[in-house]
Write a protein that holds these residues in place. Structure first.
Motif, short mmCIF file in Angstrom:
data_model
loop_
_atom_site.label_atom_id
_atom_site.label_comp_id
_atom_site.label_asym_id
_atom_site.label_seq_id
_atom_site.Cartn_x
_atom_site.Cartn_y
_atom_site.Cartn_z
N GLN A 218 0.80 -1.22 0.00
CA GLN A 218 0.00 0.00 0.00
C GLN A 218 0.84 1.27 0.00
OE1 GLN A 218 -3.59 0.11 -0.16
NE2 GLN A 218 -3.03 -1.92 -0.85
N ASP A 219 2.12 1.16 0.18
CA ASP A 219 2.97 2.35 0.26
C ASP A 219 4.07 2.28 -0.79
OD1 ASP A 219 1.78 3.74 2.56
OD2 ASP A 219 2.42 1.96 3.66
N PHE A 220 4.35 3.43 -1.38
CA PHE A 220 5.28 3.48 -2.50
C PHE A 220 6.69 3.04 -2.13
CE2 PHE A 220 2.31 7.08 -3.79
CZ PHE A 220 1.59 6.28 -4.67
N TRP A 221 7.07 3.13 -0.89
CA TRP A 221 8.43 2.76 -0.50
C TRP A 221 8.57 1.24 -0.32
CZ3 TRP A 221 5.32 6.14 2.20
CH2 TRP A 221 4.73 5.67 3.36
N LEU A 222 7.45 0.50 -0.33
CA LEU A 222 7.49 -0.95 -0.27
C LEU A 222 7.49 -1.53 -1.68
CD1 LEU A 222 4.86 -1.51 2.57
CD2 LEU A 222 7.35 -1.36 2.78
N ASN A 223 7.99 -2.74 -1.81
CA ASN A 223 8.00 -3.38 -3.12
C ASN A 223 6.58 -3.59 -3.63
OD1 ASN A 223 10.80 -3.59 -3.29
ND2 ASN A 223 10.85 -5.60 -2.33
N GLY A 224 6.43 -3.54 -4.96
CA GLY A 224 5.14 -3.77 -5.57
C GLY A 224 4.79 -5.24 -5.61
N GLN A 225 3.75 -5.57 -6.34
CA GLN A 225 3.21 -6.93 -6.30
C GLN A 225 3.91 -7.89 -7.27
OE1 GLN A 225 -0.72 -7.44 -8.07
NE2 GLN A 225 -0.59 -5.40 -8.97
N TYR A 226 4.82 -7.39 -8.11
CA TYR A 226 5.42 -8.24 -9.13
C TYR A 226 6.86 -8.62 -8.80
CZ TYR A 226 1.49 -6.46 -11.84
OH TYR A 226 0.22 -6.12 -12.27
N SER A 227 7.20 -9.87 -9.10
CA SER A 227 8.60 -10.28 -9.12
C SER A 227 9.18 -9.80 -10.45
CB SER A 227 8.72 -11.80 -9.01
OG SER A 227 8.19 -12.25 -7.78
N VAL A 228 10.47 -9.48 -10.45
CA VAL A 228 11.07 -8.93 -11.67
C VAL A 228 12.29 -9.74 -12.07
CG1 VAL A 228 10.21 -6.63 -11.12
CG2 VAL A 228 12.55 -7.26 -10.48
N VAL A 229 12.63 -9.65 -13.35
CA VAL A 229 13.80 -10.30 -13.88
C VAL A 229 14.45 -9.35 -14.89
CG1 VAL A 229 12.58 -11.43 -15.79
CG2 VAL A 229 14.69 -12.45 -14.91
N ARG B 240 13.90 6.03 -5.22
CA ARG B 240 13.03 5.03 -5.83
C ARG B 240 11.58 5.20 -5.36
NH1 ARG B 240 14.79 -0.72 -2.93
NH2 ARG B 240 13.31 -0.58 -1.19
N THR B 241 11.41 5.63 -4.11
CA THR B 241 10.05 5.88 -3.62
C THR B 241 9.40 7.02 -4.39
OG1 THR B 241 10.64 5.12 -1.39
CG2 THR B 241 8.70 6.53 -1.59
N MET B 242 10.15 8.10 -4.59
CA MET B 242 9.63 9.23 -5.35
C MET B 242 9.29 8.82 -6.77
SD MET B 242 11.47 12.75 -6.61
CE MET B 242 12.13 11.84 -8.04
N ALA B 243 10.14 7.99 -7.39
CA ALA B 243 9.90 7.57 -8.76
C ALA B 243 8.57 6.83 -8.88
CB ALA B 243 11.05 6.68 -9.24
N VAL B 244 8.32 5.90 -7.97
CA VAL B 244 7.07 5.14 -8.01
C VAL B 244 5.88 6.06 -7.77
CG1 VAL B 244 5.70 3.37 -6.84
CG2 VAL B 244 8.10 2.93 -7.38
N ALA B 245 5.97 6.94 -6.78
CA ALA B 245 4.87 7.85 -6.48
C ALA B 245 4.50 8.69 -7.69
CB ALA B 245 5.25 8.76 -5.30
N ARG C 254 -0.19 9.22 2.18
CA ARG C 254 0.75 8.59 3.12
C ARG C 254 2.19 8.95 2.77
NH1 ARG C 254 -3.07 4.52 2.57
NH2 ARG C 254 -1.81 3.31 1.09
N TYR C 255 2.47 9.09 1.49
CA TYR C 255 3.82 9.50 1.07
C TYR C 255 4.12 10.92 1.55
CZ TYR C 255 7.70 10.59 -2.11
OH TYR C 255 8.91 10.98 -2.64
N LYS C 256 3.15 11.81 1.46
CA LYS C 256 3.34 13.17 1.94
C LYS C 256 3.61 13.18 3.44
CE LYS C 256 3.36 17.70 1.51
NZ LYS C 256 3.41 18.17 2.88
N GLU C 257 2.90 12.34 4.18
CA GLU C 257 3.14 12.24 5.62
C GLU C 257 4.57 11.76 5.89
OE1 GLU C 257 0.90 10.37 9.53
OE2 GLU C 257 0.74 9.31 7.62
N ARG C 258 5.02 10.80 5.09
CA ARG C 258 6.39 10.31 5.24
C ARG C 258 7.39 11.43 4.99
NH1 ARG C 258 9.86 6.03 4.93
NH2 ARG C 258 11.74 6.39 3.68
N LEU C 259 7.19 12.19 3.91
CA LEU C 259 8.09 13.29 3.59
C LEU C 259 8.11 14.34 4.70
CD1 LEU C 259 7.35 13.77 -0.22
CD2 LEU C 259 9.45 12.87 0.79
N ASP C 260 6.94 14.64 5.24
CA ASP C 260 6.87 15.61 6.34
C ASP C 260 7.69 15.14 7.53
OD1 ASP C 260 5.24 17.22 4.83
OD2 ASP C 260 3.37 16.57 5.76
N ASN C 261 7.63 13.84 7.81
CA ASN C 261 8.38 13.29 8.93
C ASN C 261 9.89 13.27 8.68
OD1 ASN C 261 6.03 12.81 10.40
ND2 ASN C 261 5.79 10.73 9.62
#
Length: 362
Positions: free
Chosen positions: A29-40, A296-301, A319-326
């Motif tokens: 649910q948060d941009f700083w966490l990995n997404g749902q796909y495995s990558v190669v 990388r978080t900013m890129a995904v957002a 939630r990303y804005k809250e993270r940046l504020d913190n």
């Protein structure tokens, strides 16, 4: 309640519990966490260009549809693998990312005006030959949805491509971009900042080309420490001042220019840039791991806001804005936040366009 009725309810509850235990993991649910796909990452053994440059294609695995295409450009003399942390993270959210690594000294000898011409044969290879060489790529790329990313000189290349409407790039993500420098002068090194404003001009530090503001928006994360590798007037601040007010700009005060890249193994060239010449390239008081995590978080957002606008995306932006504020107290400054009133207290915000049918997207 009859014993039979109670038994049926218990059976239903048991089935629901089993379904929950065997269901796929909940999408991050948060941009700083990995997404749902495995990558190669696919590394073709045969040259994919007239120059024979190495190409990396990182993509989500499995039969999961087609994804937006992102071109990621390296910094001066940097390797594609130095951006693996950023690339893998973005790809895990559902993007196909293409990188190439130029031959030795190519940037100095030929410059960006010639290098931007490489994109056409690279696109042709991706459409025709790549799916044959790597069958899993067949149908994986949505060529109608494209963006660019880049670090340092790669940010300049990304901006030059973005400013050129020929390939219809939706947006750009820039990691401490650098336009003109002592090493990049005269006609073979066009100014990307001027190009973003619609002006074709060569780099000339003594007589910079006059230009106005750009109508294009992008996401930028810049180093707070500047030097010869990211000189004043040609660094992230300069790109920010040119791009439209709808751009996102984050500055990491203690970051140096090379903290946005990190080799997997020890590299003499990286060590020279990061340590020996840090007086020129700006020494960092923060680790690459920390800087790359925010990049990388900013890129995904940013990419999600452009390619997948929805109520879920808007809530994640809050939630990303809250993270940046913190992170402000730790030296991560949000210079511009373009998403209206989106915040933790107002997750739907104002001024963020959400399609009527977007609730089901992503």
């Amino acid at each position: 309640m009859t014993p039979l009725r109670r038994s049926h309810l218990h059976s239903a509850a048991f089935l629901l519990l089993c379904a929950a235990l065997t269901a796929p993991a909940v999408f991050a649910q948060d941009f700083w966490l990995n997404g749902q796909y495995s990558v190669v990452t696919y590394k073709p053994s045969r040259p994919s260009s007239p120059y024979g440059w190495k190409v990396d294609v990182t993509y989500p695995t499995g039969n999961s549809g087609s994804f937006p295409l992102i071109f990621m450009f390296n910094g001066m003399e940097c390797q594609a693998s130095w951006y693996k942390d950023i690339v893998d993270h973005v790809a895990s959210w559902g993007y196909v990312i293409v990188q190439y690594t130029t031959g030795p000294s190519y940037p100095f000898m030929f410059g960006e005006r010639k290098e931007v011409q490489y994109l056409t044969p690279l696109l042709q290879w991706l459409e025709k030959d790549a799916p044959v060489q790597e069958p899993e790529l067949a149908g994986k790329i949505d060529f109608s949805r494209k963006a660019v990313m880049g670090h340092s000189r790669g940010g300049k290349l990304a901006s030059l491509h973005y400013a050129n409407s020929t390939n219809n790039f939706t947006t750009a993500v820039l990691f401490d971009p650098v336009d003109c420098s002592f090493f990049a002068q005269r006609d073979m090194h066009p100014s990307a900042i001027a190009a973003l404003a619609g002006v074709d001009a060569a780099c000339d530090l003594n007589n910079p080309a006059p230009h106005g503001p750009s109508s294009l928006s992008a996401a930028i994360i810049g180093a707070g420490k500047t030097g010869g590798c990211n000189p004043e007037g040609n660094n992230a601040d300069a790109f920010f001042e040119t791009l439209s007010s709808q751009s996102l700009y984050i500055k990491v005060k203690e970051a140096g220019h090379m903290t946005f890249a990190r080799p997997a193994d020890w590299s003499l060239f990286y060590w020279i840039l990061d340590q020996v010449t840090c007086g020129t390239c700006s020494c960092s008081n923060i680790t690459s791991e920390e800087v790359i995590y925010e990049a990388r978080t900013m890129a995904v957002a940013w990419l999600e806001s452009k390619f997948w606008p929805s109520q879920k995306t808007t809530a994640r932006l809050a939630r990303y804005k809250e993270r940046l504020d913190n992170l402000t107290s730790k030296g991560v400054d949000t210079i511009r936040w373009p998403f209206g009133g989106v915040s933790a207290s107002n997750p739907l915000g104002a001024g963020v366009e959400v399609p009527a049918d977007a609730a089901a997207v992503n």
